[in-house]
Design a protein around this motif. Structure first.
Motif, PDB file in Angstrom:
ATOM      1  N   SER A  83      59.494 -27.980 -87.080  1.00 50.05           N
ATOM      2  CA  SER A  83      60.517 -27.888 -86.039  1.00 50.05           C
ATOM      3  C   SER A  83      60.359 -28.960 -84.972  1.00 50.05           C
ATOM      4  N   THR A  86      56.914 -29.489 -79.354  1.00 53.14           N
ATOM      5  CA  THR A  86      57.189 -28.494 -78.317  1.00 53.14           C
ATOM      6  C   THR A  86      56.362 -28.836 -77.094  1.00 53.14           C
ATOM      7  N   PRO A  87      56.948 -28.972 -75.910  1.00 50.36           N
ATOM      8  CA  PRO A  87      58.385 -28.952 -75.683  1.00 50.36           C
ATOM      9  C   PRO A  87      59.043 -30.226 -76.205  1.00 50.36           C
ATOM     10  N   GLY A  88      60.265 -30.097 -76.659  1.00 48.52           N
ATOM     11  CA  GLY A  88      61.001 -31.238 -77.205  1.00 48.52           C
ATOM     12  C   GLY A  88      61.703 -32.055 -76.136  1.00 48.52           C
ATOM     13  N   GLU A 103      52.683 -29.668 -78.593  1.00 48.45           N
ATOM     14  CA  GLU A 103      52.288 -29.104 -79.879  1.00 48.45           C
ATOM     15  C   GLU A 103      53.283 -29.584 -80.930  1.00 48.45           C
ATOM     16  N   ASP A 105      54.747 -29.103 -84.727  1.00 48.68           N
ATOM     17  CA  ASP A 105      54.856 -28.218 -85.893  1.00 48.68           C
ATOM     18  C   ASP A 105      54.697 -29.071 -87.146  1.00 48.68           C
TER      19      ASP A 105
END
Length: 109
Positions: A83, A86-88, A103, A105
């Motif tokens: 995905s 994070t945060p994007g 982070e 994914d």
């Protein structure tokens, strides 16, 4: 009288932090961390559809990037299966190097 320094055009702004990969393995074991540090990962910061900066994480999985104040999207091109980061979306404030840990994914299931 207390003097408080103010941000000037010469005061840098940007972000710094650590980057981890999650999940770091196909099967997570209860009681054990399922994330790991992400050294050598390219991060791309984009603003208004244009790449503003590219930076690779250090051996210690940390990053530091100077950016103009504003809102940026963050991606890690190597990790497109999951995905994403994070945060994007991150916000850079004028005259401040903010700490934002990221982070990624990995897409492992």
């Amino acid at each position: 009288m207390l003097l408080v320094p103010t941000a000037t055009s010469s005061t840098p702004s940007g972000l710094r932090g650590t980057v981890t990969l999650f999940p770091a393995r196909p099967v997570c074991i209860e009681g054990e961390s399922c994330s790991k540090p992400a050294p050598g990962v390219l991060l791309v910061f984009t603003r208004k559809g244009r790449v503003a900066a590219r930076v690779a994480t250090t051996k210690r999985a940390t990053y530091r990037v100077l950016l103009a104040p504003g809102v940026y999207s963050v991606t890690a091109p190597k990790y497109r299966r999951g995905s994403g980061v994070t945060p994007g979306t991150v916000r850079v404030k004028k005259g401040r190097i903010a700490r934002i840990d990221l982070e990624i994914d990995t897409g492992l299931q």
